[in-house]
Write an enzyme that holds these catalytic residues in place. Structure first.
Site, PDB file in Angstrom:
ATOM      1  N   TYR A 155     -26.491   2.234   1.611  1.00 18.68           N
ATOM      2  CA  TYR A 155     -25.437   1.462   0.958  1.00 18.68           C
ATOM      3  C   TYR A 155     -24.676   2.300  -0.076  1.00 18.68           C
ATOM      4  O   TYR A 155     -23.439   2.329  -0.059  1.00 18.68           O
ATOM      5  CB  TYR A 155     -26.036   0.197   0.341  1.00 18.68           C
ATOM      6  CG  TYR A 155     -25.017  -0.839  -0.111  1.00 18.68           C
ATOM      7  CD1 TYR A 155     -23.731  -0.864   0.424  1.00 18.68           C
ATOM      8  CD2 TYR A 155     -25.352  -1.796  -1.062  1.00 18.68           C
ATOM      9  CE1 TYR A 155     -22.808  -1.815   0.006  1.00 18.68           C
ATOM     10  CE2 TYR A 155     -24.433  -2.753  -1.481  1.00 18.68           C
ATOM     11  CZ  TYR A 155     -23.159  -2.746  -0.940  1.00 18.68           C
ATOM     12  OH  TYR A 155     -22.235  -3.675  -1.354  1.00 18.68           O
ATOM     13  N   GLU A 162     -16.515   5.246   0.977  1.00 14.02           N
ATOM     14  CA  GLU A 162     -15.350   4.353   0.938  1.00 14.02           C
ATOM     15  C   GLU A 162     -14.436   4.698  -0.230  1.00 14.02           C
ATOM     16  O   GLU A 162     -13.204   4.730  -0.091  1.00 14.02           O
ATOM     17  CB  GLU A 162     -15.821   2.897   0.817  1.00 14.02           C
ATOM     18  CG  GLU A 162     -16.547   2.360   2.044  1.00 14.02           C
ATOM     19  CD  GLU A 162     -17.220   1.028   1.768  1.00 14.02           C
ATOM     20  OE1 GLU A 162     -16.762   0.288   0.867  1.00 14.02           O
ATOM     21  OE2 GLU A 162     -18.230   0.722   2.440  1.00 14.02           O
TER      22      GLU A 162
END
Length: 233
Positions: A155, A162
Site C-alpha cells: 500500500y 501514485e
C-alpha cells in the site's frame, strides 16, 4: 435459484473475472520487464487492460452502497476514486507522467509506473481471489494472512508511486496547462486542471493515514479472531 444465490453467483464471478484481469496485467508487466522494455513501452503494452480492470472497480462502490457486500461505501469510494484519478486524469491526460520516476533508499527502490503496477496488481490479485474464495466458503488461511499482511508494504509503495506520477503531471500542467474548463463559458463554471491535481495530492494527507490505519485495525481484528478460533478447537 433464489435472489440471494443469484447475487452470490454474480459477486463470485465478478471477483473471479477481476482476479483474472489483474493476473493478466501482472503477466504482461513481468513479460515486459523481462524483455527489457522501458516504462512507457511497458505501460502502453497493458494500458487497455488496466483501464478496463480499474474502471470496473466502480461497481464495488455500487455493491457496498446497495448492501450486496458488507463494506463501507465511503472507504471503497475513496480508494476507487484515487485509482481512477491516477489512471485517467494523470496517466491518460499527461502522457509524460508515464515516464516519471523518483529513486529512494540509495537507488534500491524506484517509484514509477512500474512500481505502481506491481503494487496494484499483486494487491488486487490477492484481494479479488480472497473475495472469490470467501464467497465459495473455500478460503485458505494463507490467503487470509496475505490479504491482511501484504498491504503493509504494498500500500505505501502504491501510494508513493501514485504521488510521484501525479506530481509529474502537476508540474507539467503548471508549465504547459492541461484539460481545464476555462471561463467564461455557457455554464459560468471553471475548473483548473493543475489545481485539481494539487488538491488530489493534498487529500492523501487525510486519506492515506485513515485507510492504512483502518487496514491495520482490520488485520489485528481478523487475525486475532482466527487465532482464538484455532486455540478453542
Amino acid at each position: 435459484m433464489d435472489a440471494g444465490m443469484s447475487m452470490q453467483t454474480y459477486v463470485t464471478w465478478y471477483n473471479a473475472w477481476l482476479a483474472g484481469a489483474w493476473t493478466r496485467i501482472l503477466y504482461l508487466l513481468c513479460t515486459s520487464i523481462w524483455n527489457g522494455r522501458d516504462r512507457i513501452e511497458t505501460y502502453d503494452g497493458l494500458r487497455n487492460e488496466l483501464l478496463l480492470a480499474q474502471t470496473l472497480a466502480v461497481l464495488e462502490v455500487v455493491h457496498a452502497a446497495v448492501g450486496i457486500v458488507r463494506s463501507s461505501a465511503f472507504l471503497t469510494a475513496m480508494q476507487v476514486a484515487s485509482r481512477l484519478m491516477v489512471v485517467w486524469a494523470v496517466l491518460i491526460c499527461v502522457p509524460s507522467s508515464q515516464n516519471a520516476e523518483f529513486v529512494v533508499v540509495n537507488g534500491t527502490l524506484q517509484l514509477n509506473v512500474v512500481s505502481l503496477l506491481l503494487a496494484w496488481s499483486i494487491t488486487e490479485i490477492i484481494r479479488y481471489t480472497f473475495y472469490m474464495l470467501k464467497e465459495l466458503d473455500a478460503l485458505p488461511y494463507m490467503l487470509l494472512w496475505l490479504r491482511y499482511t501484504a498491504f503493509i508494504f504494498l500500500y505505501p509503495v502504491g501510494v508513493a508511486s501514485e504521488l510521484v506520477l501525479t506530481w509529474s503531471a502537476w508540474n507539467h500542467a503548471r508549465k504547459h496547462g492541461g484539460p481545464s474548463i476555462k471561463m467564461p463559458n455557457a455554464w459560468n463554471f471553471g475548473l483548473d486542471y493543475s489545481t485539481c491535481l494539487l488538491a488530489f495530492m493534498a487529500a492523501y494527507l487525510y486519506g492515506f493515514p485513515m485507510l492504512y490505519m483502518h487496514m491495520i485495525r482490520q488485520r489485528k481484528k481478523v487475525l486475532s479472531s482466527v487465532s482464538r478460533s484455532k486455540h478453542r478447537s
